[in-house]
Design an enzyme around this catalytic site. Structure first.
Site, short mmCIF file in Angstrom:
data_model
loop_
_atom_site.label_atom_id
_atom_site.label_comp_id
_atom_site.label_asym_id
_atom_site.label_seq_id
_atom_site.Cartn_x
_atom_site.Cartn_y
_atom_site.Cartn_z
N ARG A 1 -0.05 2.00 -7.84
CA ARG A 1 -1.04 3.08 -7.65
C ARG A 1 -2.25 2.93 -8.59
O ARG A 1 -2.83 3.92 -9.04
CB ARG A 1 -0.36 4.45 -7.80
CG ARG A 1 0.73 4.68 -6.77
CD ARG A 1 1.46 5.99 -6.92
NE ARG A 1 0.63 7.15 -6.75
CZ ARG A 1 0.33 7.74 -5.59
NH1 ARG A 1 0.80 7.25 -4.48
NH2 ARG A 1 -0.43 8.80 -5.56
N LEU B 1 0.89 -1.15 0.00
CA LEU B 1 0.00 0.00 0.00
C LEU B 1 0.93 1.20 0.00
O LEU B 1 1.87 1.26 0.79
CB LEU B 1 -0.89 0.02 1.25
CG LEU B 1 -2.00 -1.01 1.32
CD1 LEU B 1 -2.65 -1.00 2.71
CD2 LEU B 1 -3.03 -0.76 0.25
N ASP B 2 0.68 2.17 -0.88
CA ASP B 2 1.58 3.31 -0.92
C ASP B 2 1.46 4.13 0.37
O ASP B 2 0.57 3.90 1.19
CB ASP B 2 1.36 4.16 -2.18
CG ASP B 2 0.01 4.83 -2.25
OD1 ASP B 2 -0.51 5.27 -1.20
OD2 ASP B 2 -0.55 4.94 -3.35
N GLU B 3 2.35 5.05 0.54
CA GLU B 3 2.43 5.82 1.78
C GLU B 3 1.12 6.53 2.12
O GLU B 3 0.74 6.64 3.28
CB GLU B 3 3.57 6.84 1.65
CG GLU B 3 3.90 7.58 2.91
CD GLU B 3 5.12 8.48 2.77
OE1 GLU B 3 5.54 9.03 3.79
OE2 GLU B 3 5.64 8.65 1.64
N SER C 1 -1.89 5.55 1.25
CA SER C 1 -3.02 4.61 1.36
C SER C 1 -2.94 3.94 2.72
O SER C 1 -1.92 3.93 3.38
CB SER C 1 -2.95 3.57 0.25
OG SER C 1 -3.07 4.20 -1.01
#
Length: 189
Positions: free
Chosen positions: A148, A46-48, A50
């Site tokens: 993403r 999960l990106d930063e 999210s």
């Protein structure tokens, strides 16, 4: 014996345990949330910006299986604006996004508008308020996971994502977990 964990990854954390990159030394990593055994790896990322459900394991085969296209991942996305049924239909059929410098058409997926704002923990960083216009919540379930991807998909149909929360992987869901909570489980799926 392999060990498995589920975690509610907070907004602002990276889905990794450490980094040698000097630019990332001030970032927050998963190791701050618990004492994990050596060899523990996140399954997917999960990106930063999210948040939500992240699975961790010491079993590489389990990681490969969950990352395969056989396991659904469901996300709740708060998008900018009152999303149209046309945009939902476009998302469902697949949209063109950029991936690794090339155009990529996403696979068909399940998308619907949520009838109510989901009951989620308050995010640590405030999202803009309603004075800046309406927002909508949608559910997107897919079994691929490009970099993403959900954010790129909603932007491609004109509704940028403001908040993104993964709520389910396969048959495992958040079940009212608190942000930052870590639970050891006997296995996945």
């Amino acid at each position: 014996m392999h060990r498995h964990f589920i975690i509610y990854k907070p907004y602002g954390y990276l889905s990794q345990f450490a980094s040698n990159d000097t630019k990332q030394q001030s970032k927050k990593f998963l190791g701050l949330l618990g004492d994990f055994p050596e060899g523990t790896m996140p399954i997917g990322r999960l990106d930063e910006k999210s948040e939500g459900l992240l699975l961790l394991t010491t079993d590489g085969k389990m990681s490969d299986f969950v990352n395969s296209k056989k396991v659904d991942k469901e996300y709740y996305a708060q998008v900018n604006g009152e999303i149209s049924m046309n945009a939902i239909a476009q998302l469902s059929k697949g949209v063109e996004i950029g991936f690794e410098g090339k155009k990529y058409k996403t696979k068909p997926c399940k998308v619907f508008k949520l009838d109510a704002i989901p009951e989620l923990p308050t995010r640590s960083q405030k999202i803009r308020d309603d004075r800046h216009g309406p927002t909508s919540w949608i559910s997107i379930t897919l079994n691929e996971g490009k970099f993403r991807q959900v954010r790129k998909m909603t932007s491609a149909v004109g509704y940028p994502t403001l908040r993104l929360v993964r709520v389910r992987v396969g048959n495992i869901d958040l079940n009212n977990m608190q942000v930052g909570a870590v639970v050891e489980v006997t296995g996945f799926l």
